[in-house]
Enzyme design. Structure first.
Site, mmCIF file in Angstrom:
data_model
loop_
_atom_site.group_PDB
_atom_site.id
_atom_site.type_symbol
_atom_site.label_atom_id
_atom_site.label_comp_id
_atom_site.label_asym_id
_atom_site.label_seq_id
_atom_site.Cartn_x
_atom_site.Cartn_y
_atom_site.Cartn_z
ATOM 1 N N LEU A 72 0.856 -1.182 0.000
ATOM 2 C CA LEU A 72 0.000 0.000 0.000
ATOM 3 C C LEU A 72 0.895 1.236 0.000
ATOM 4 C CD1 LEU A 72 -2.626 -1.159 2.651
ATOM 5 C CD2 LEU A 72 -2.928 -1.091 0.156
ATOM 6 N N SER A 73 0.300 2.397 -0.248
ATOM 7 C CA SER A 73 1.139 3.596 -0.298
ATOM 8 C C SER A 73 1.867 3.814 1.023
ATOM 9 C CB SER A 73 0.319 4.828 -0.689
ATOM 10 O OG SER A 73 -0.765 5.004 0.183
ATOM 11 N N GLU A 74 1.215 3.530 2.159
ATOM 12 C CA GLU A 74 1.902 3.579 3.447
ATOM 13 C C GLU A 74 1.369 2.509 4.390
ATOM 14 O OE1 GLU A 74 3.483 7.469 2.133
ATOM 15 O OE2 GLU A 74 1.427 6.713 2.120
ATOM 16 N N THR A 75 2.276 2.006 5.206
ATOM 17 C CA THR A 75 1.944 1.177 6.366
ATOM 18 C C THR A 75 2.435 1.928 7.593
ATOM 19 O OG1 THR A 75 2.107 -0.905 5.133
ATOM 20 C CG2 THR A 75 2.343 -1.024 7.523
ATOM 21 N N HIS A 95 -2.671 10.296 5.897
ATOM 22 C CA HIS A 95 -3.763 9.315 5.827
ATOM 23 C C HIS A 95 -3.482 8.111 6.723
ATOM 24 C CE1 HIS A 95 -1.368 6.880 2.978
ATOM 25 N NE2 HIS A 95 -2.231 5.915 3.214
#
Length: 309
Positions: free
Chosen positions: A45-48, A80
């Site tokens: 994902l874009s960030e964890t 986010h």
């Protein structure tokens, strides 16, 4: 075999399968950075986000360290995934008990100072520092070498934006590029190879007054970070620490269509209603005061499970 509970959350949205998805893992002890990065790669994902209770953490006064990893690298700030983390911690399914009476979570970071997340009705309010450089006069340009570098990269990446770059502001994250409202940035094709090759910083945001008619929103934006493995980010809280102060506290505010911004001077309590018009889309309200930005949004828990390694 170690195992960790994870949640995935769609942030800055009230609808499933929209907004920006983030994975959230609540740690009980620190893990090596290479393990954190490999977990982020696994989620893709874009960030964890990884959160770890600090020594003075209590159920009534939550206090945690938060870190964010893309599949390529750790990043200094992520809105986010912080919203997603707060929504997990405030939820009944949180692996870390938080008192129902606790309305504020304090987060410490490695690179961006203290942050907070406040439960306010059905929404969560993040309090972040404004992006460095966003309001410094020398950062704003409508000509010059840096302006031309960014303008050229943007026009190569999206030929439909040729001649539409109004201004470029250099910040600690990267350039904020104002685009004329004569053309909508929603739906245009962007080849981020030109952004990665032509712009030195890791994050590039384009923004414009929402093209008429769009009575629901004051501004549109799109955000690209190909240098850290994110071709286009669906919804980006960190970018709105540039976008909010730019539209609320500079002369750009007079280019917004809403009459509430007609005055060249900002007013206390002004709210900028923002739509990030990526394919998934998302929205947030933004306020700015004395160097701090509030990002106000919703989140939806989508999945819960266990990762073993």
């Amino acid at each position: 075999m170690p195992s960790l509970t994870f949640h995935t959350v769609d942030a800055f949205t009230t609808k499933p399968f929209s907004g920006n998805p983030a994975a959230v893992i609540v740690l009980t002890e620190p893990l090596e950075d290479n393990i954190l990065l490999n977990i982020a790669i696994e989620f893709n994902l874009s960030e964890t986000a990884f959160v770890l209770p600090l020594q003075d953490h209590t159920e009534e006064n939550p206090h945690l360290l938060i870190r964010w990893f893309t599949p390529a690298a750790e990043v200094p700030l992520c809105g986010h995934a912080t919203l997603a983390s707060a929504s997990v911690l405030f939820s009944p399914s949180s692996p870390l008990p938080i008192s129902p009476s606790a309305s504020l979570i304090r987060f410490e970071t490695l690179h961006s100072g203290p942050l907070t997340a406040e439960r306010r009705g059905e929404k969560i309010v993040l309090n972040f520092p404004a992006a460095s450089g966003i309001l410094e006069p020398q950062s704003f340009a409508t000509s010059g070498e840096y302006y031309e570098i960014v303008k050229t990269a943007i026009e190569k990446a999206a030929p439909s934006l040729e001649g539409q770059v109004v201004a470029v502001t250099k910040t600690g994250f990267g350039p904020l590029v104002e685009i004329s409202s004569a053309v909508s940035i929603e739906g245009i094709k962007v080849d981020t190879t030109f952004i990665a090759d032509g712009i030195p910083e890791f994050l590039v945001a384009i923004t414009q007054p929402s093209p008429s008619p769009s009575p629901s929103f004051d501004v549109y934006s799109r955000v690209f970070a190909p240098k850290v493995g994110i071709s286009e980010d669906p919804v980006t809280g960190a970018a709105h620490t540039m976008i909010g102060p730019y539209w609320l506290s500079t002369a750009a505010r007079t280019r917004l269509g809403n009459s509430k911004f007609a005055s060249p001077e900002s007013a206390k309590g002004e709210v900028l209603v923002c739509s990030q018009v990526s394919a998934r889309g998302g929205e947030m309200d933004v306020t700015y005061q004395e160097g701090r930005v509030e990002l106000i949004g919703s989140a939806r828990l989508m999945m819960k499970g266990v990762i073993s390694f």
